[in-house]
Design a protein around this motif. Structure first.
Motif, mmCIF file in Angstrom:
data_model
loop_
_atom_site.group_PDB
_atom_site.id
_atom_site.type_symbol
_atom_site.label_atom_id
_atom_site.label_comp_id
_atom_site.label_asym_id
_atom_site.label_seq_id
_atom_site.Cartn_x
_atom_site.Cartn_y
_atom_site.Cartn_z
ATOM 1 N N MET A 60 0.842 -1.203 0.000
ATOM 2 C CA MET A 60 0.000 0.000 0.000
ATOM 3 C C MET A 60 0.883 1.262 0.000
ATOM 4 O O MET A 60 0.628 2.218 -0.740
ATOM 5 C CB MET A 60 -0.944 -0.025 1.211
ATOM 6 C CG MET A 60 -1.925 -1.195 1.134
ATOM 7 S SD MET A 60 -2.814 -1.550 2.664
ATOM 8 C CE MET A 60 -3.829 -0.099 2.836
ATOM 9 N N TYR A 61 1.937 1.246 0.841
ATOM 10 C CA TYR A 61 2.856 2.389 0.850
ATOM 11 C C TYR A 61 3.605 2.482 -0.481
ATOM 12 O O TYR A 61 3.854 3.573 -0.997
ATOM 13 C CB TYR A 61 3.840 2.269 2.022
ATOM 14 C CG TYR A 61 3.150 2.481 3.355
ATOM 15 C CD1 TYR A 61 2.855 3.756 3.806
ATOM 16 C CD2 TYR A 61 2.761 1.401 4.135
ATOM 17 C CE1 TYR A 61 2.199 3.955 5.014
ATOM 18 C CE2 TYR A 61 2.107 1.586 5.339
ATOM 19 C CZ TYR A 61 1.826 2.863 5.764
ATOM 20 O OH TYR A 61 1.166 3.062 6.954
ATOM 21 N N THR A 80 -6.391 -1.418 -4.209
ATOM 22 C CA THR A 80 -7.151 -2.649 -3.969
ATOM 23 C C THR A 80 -6.240 -3.858 -4.178
ATOM 24 O O THR A 80 -5.187 -3.748 -4.803
ATOM 25 C CB THR A 80 -8.360 -2.767 -4.921
ATOM 26 O OG1 THR A 80 -7.897 -2.581 -6.252
ATOM 27 C CG2 THR A 80 -9.429 -1.749 -4.608
ATOM 28 N N PHE A 81 -6.655 -4.986 -3.641
ATOM 29 C CA PHE A 81 -5.928 -6.239 -3.838
ATOM 30 C C PHE A 81 -6.856 -7.235 -4.515
ATOM 31 O O PHE A 81 -8.017 -7.361 -4.123
ATOM 32 C CB PHE A 81 -5.467 -6.815 -2.498
ATOM 33 C CG PHE A 81 -4.437 -5.965 -1.805
ATOM 34 C CD1 PHE A 81 -3.112 -5.988 -2.204
ATOM 35 C CD2 PHE A 81 -4.794 -5.138 -0.751
ATOM 36 C CE1 PHE A 81 -2.150 -5.208 -1.569
ATOM 37 C CE2 PHE A 81 -3.843 -4.352 -0.102
ATOM 38 C CZ PHE A 81 -2.530 -4.390 -0.517
ATOM 39 N N GLN A 101 -2.475 -9.445 -5.997
ATOM 40 C CA GLN A 101 -1.907 -8.422 -6.870
ATOM 41 C C GLN A 101 -2.410 -7.054 -6.394
ATOM 42 O O GLN A 101 -3.576 -6.925 -6.031
ATOM 43 C CB GLN A 101 -2.379 -8.630 -8.318
ATOM 44 C CG GLN A 101 -2.084 -9.993 -8.884
ATOM 45 C CD GLN A 101 -0.632 -10.142 -9.282
ATOM 46 O OE1 GLN A 101 -0.155 -9.437 -10.157
ATOM 47 N NE2 GLN A 101 0.075 -11.029 -8.609
ATOM 48 N N THR A 102 -1.525 -6.074 -6.438
ATOM 49 C CA THR A 102 -1.896 -4.735 -5.977
ATOM 50 C C THR A 102 -2.381 -3.910 -7.166
ATOM 51 O O THR A 102 -1.726 -3.877 -8.212
ATOM 52 C CB THR A 102 -0.663 -4.053 -5.340
ATOM 53 O OG1 THR A 102 -0.068 -4.958 -4.420
ATOM 54 C CG2 THR A 102 -1.044 -2.764 -4.647
ATOM 55 N N TYR A 103 -3.521 -3.251 -6.982
ATOM 56 C CA TYR A 103 -4.076 -2.383 -8.022
ATOM 57 C C TYR A 103 -4.111 -0.949 -7.524
ATOM 58 O O TYR A 103 -4.504 -0.696 -6.375
ATOM 59 C CB TYR A 103 -5.503 -2.829 -8.393
ATOM 60 C CG TYR A 103 -5.530 -4.041 -9.282
ATOM 61 C CD1 TYR A 103 -5.201 -5.298 -8.785
ATOM 62 C CD2 TYR A 103 -5.865 -3.926 -10.634
ATOM 63 C CE1 TYR A 103 -5.197 -6.411 -9.607
ATOM 64 C CE2 TYR A 103 -5.872 -5.036 -11.470
ATOM 65 C CZ TYR A 103 -5.531 -6.273 -10.947
ATOM 66 O OH TYR A 103 -5.527 -7.379 -11.768
ATOM 67 N N ASN A 145 -5.795 2.577 -8.576
ATOM 68 C CA ASN A 145 -6.841 3.150 -9.431
ATOM 69 C C ASN A 145 -7.217 2.204 -10.578
ATOM 70 O O ASN A 145 -7.299 2.611 -11.741
ATOM 71 C CB ASN A 145 -6.406 4.512 -9.973
ATOM 72 C CG ASN A 145 -6.304 5.537 -8.846
ATOM 73 O OD1 ASN A 145 -6.939 5.391 -7.796
ATOM 74 N ND2 ASN A 145 -5.499 6.561 -9.043
ATOM 75 N N GLY A 146 -7.385 0.946 -10.253
ATOM 76 C CA GLY A 146 -7.867 -0.032 -11.239
ATOM 77 C C GLY A 146 -6.798 -0.672 -12.098
ATOM 78 O O GLY A 146 -7.094 -1.563 -12.889
ATOM 79 N N THR A 147 -5.541 -0.226 -11.973
ATOM 80 C CA THR A 147 -4.474 -0.794 -12.803
ATOM 81 C C THR A 147 -3.581 -1.695 -11.949
ATOM 82 O O THR A 147 -3.200 -1.313 -10.834
ATOM 83 C CB THR A 147 -3.600 0.342 -13.402
ATOM 84 O OG1 THR A 147 -4.450 1.184 -14.161
ATOM 85 C CG2 THR A 147 -2.498 -0.190 -14.287
ATOM 86 N N ASN A 148 -3.232 -2.849 -12.497
ATOM 87 C CA ASN A 148 -2.351 -3.763 -11.781
ATOM 88 C C ASN A 148 -0.934 -3.166 -11.751
ATOM 89 O O ASN A 148 -0.298 -2.983 -12.781
ATOM 90 C CB ASN A 148 -2.329 -5.121 -12.489
ATOM 91 C CG ASN A 148 -1.523 -6.159 -11.719
ATOM 92 O OD1 ASN A 148 -0.596 -5.818 -10.989
ATOM 93 N ND2 ASN A 148 -1.879 -7.415 -11.880
ATOM 94 N N VAL A 149 -0.452 -2.865 -10.545
ATOM 95 C CA VAL A 149 0.867 -2.236 -10.419
ATOM 96 C C VAL A 149 1.846 -3.135 -9.654
ATOM 97 O O VAL A 149 2.885 -2.675 -9.182
ATOM 98 C CB VAL A 149 0.767 -0.854 -9.703
ATOM 99 C CG1 VAL A 149 0.068 0.174 -10.574
ATOM 100 C CG2 VAL A 149 0.073 -0.982 -8.336
#
Ligand code: DC
Length: 250
Positions: free
Chosen positions: A58-59, A92-93, A103-105, A107-111
């Protein structure tokens, strides 16, 4: 700032789920950078059918946002702009359907990949030192743990996020061993890297994480310490299973 997880509690079947207990607890795993917290937390969560949350992701997602939007340069952060941007940031996860890994998202994009680069690693401690960023993250993390049945790893989980967690672990290992593990991991992925650069990066992150004013990394008084410098993954797994059994014994 919105964070949520749709990592549903997996159905507890199959030979790996040998540790299922009726009593749901919160498991807080804190420790230094690159000491294998995430791997052990992820494994444990899968084994016991708990939700796993990587609070560092998240950070990292916030740091990535800062980098991509010109809000940070050499540790200097445009705080007011970030404060405004945080209100509409959505972290989001979601589970990768193929690997089952979270997977970390942003604003809707997988980052997931982008947040693991050395560039993000080099800036994230500065972002994580900001009180208003920590407040926003802590609030969301606490909301995720309300139902219990969660394993969360980070730096302040047992001290600030879940001070009442039923099981708290504090993980440590020597810095050279941690750097070597990270080096091996990146090399195996074919990513060019230098051992010295990785070592300096994690020493600097440790320094910032342990000396920041707001919720610095420290061992909770009631945490159990695990120094895994000379432990295999299998030994660690057994140790962890034992601690979980003790914590959930009624
Ligand atoms: O665990 P990690 O290396 O992915 O964490 C990234 C950074 O975020 C690290 O510098 C410490 C910070 N962090 C934190 O301050 N509090 C947490 N609960 C988790 C991570």
């Amino acid at each position: 700032m919105h964070t949520n997880t749709n990592l549903e509690n997996p159905v507890c079947t199959g030979p790996r789920n040998i540790l299922i207990s009726m009593k749901k607890i919160v498991i807080a795993i804190d420790g230094y950078s690159s000491c294998g917290k995430s791997t052990m937390a992820k494994d444990l969560a899968r084994e016991i059918g708990y939700i796993y949350i990587d609070s560092g992701a998240m950070y990292r997602a916030v740091a990535l946002y800062c980098l991509e939007n010109g809000l940070i340069s050499k540790g200097e952060i445009k705080e007011e702009e970030l404060r405004k941007a945080l209100e509409s940031l959505e972290i989001t996860f979601r589970k990768d359907p193929q690997t089952g890994l979270p997977q970390t998202y942003l604003n809707g994009t997988n980052v997931e990949k982008k947040i693991r680069t050395l560039e993000v690693s080099g800036q994230v401690s500065h972002v994580a030192a900001l009180g208003f960023v920590r407040e926003a993250m802590t609030r969301q993390q606490q909301a995720m743990g309300r139902q219990k049945g969660i394993v969360m790893d980070g730096r302040d989980i047992g001290t600030a996020v879940f001070p009442d967690a039923e099981l708290k672990l504090f993980v440590t290992a020597s810095d050279r061993i941690r750097a070597q593990r990270r080096y091996d991991e990146l090399t195996a992925k074919g990513e060019p890297c230098s051992f010295e650069e990785i070592l300096l990066n994690l020493q600097e992150r440790d320094r910032i994480d342990t000396t920041r004013a707001v919720n610095p990394l420290r061992q909770a008084e009631d945490a159990i310490v695990l120094d895994n410098s000379h432990m295999s993954i299998e030994e660690q797994r057994k140790w962890l299973a034992d601690e979980f059994r003790k914590a959930t014994a009624e």
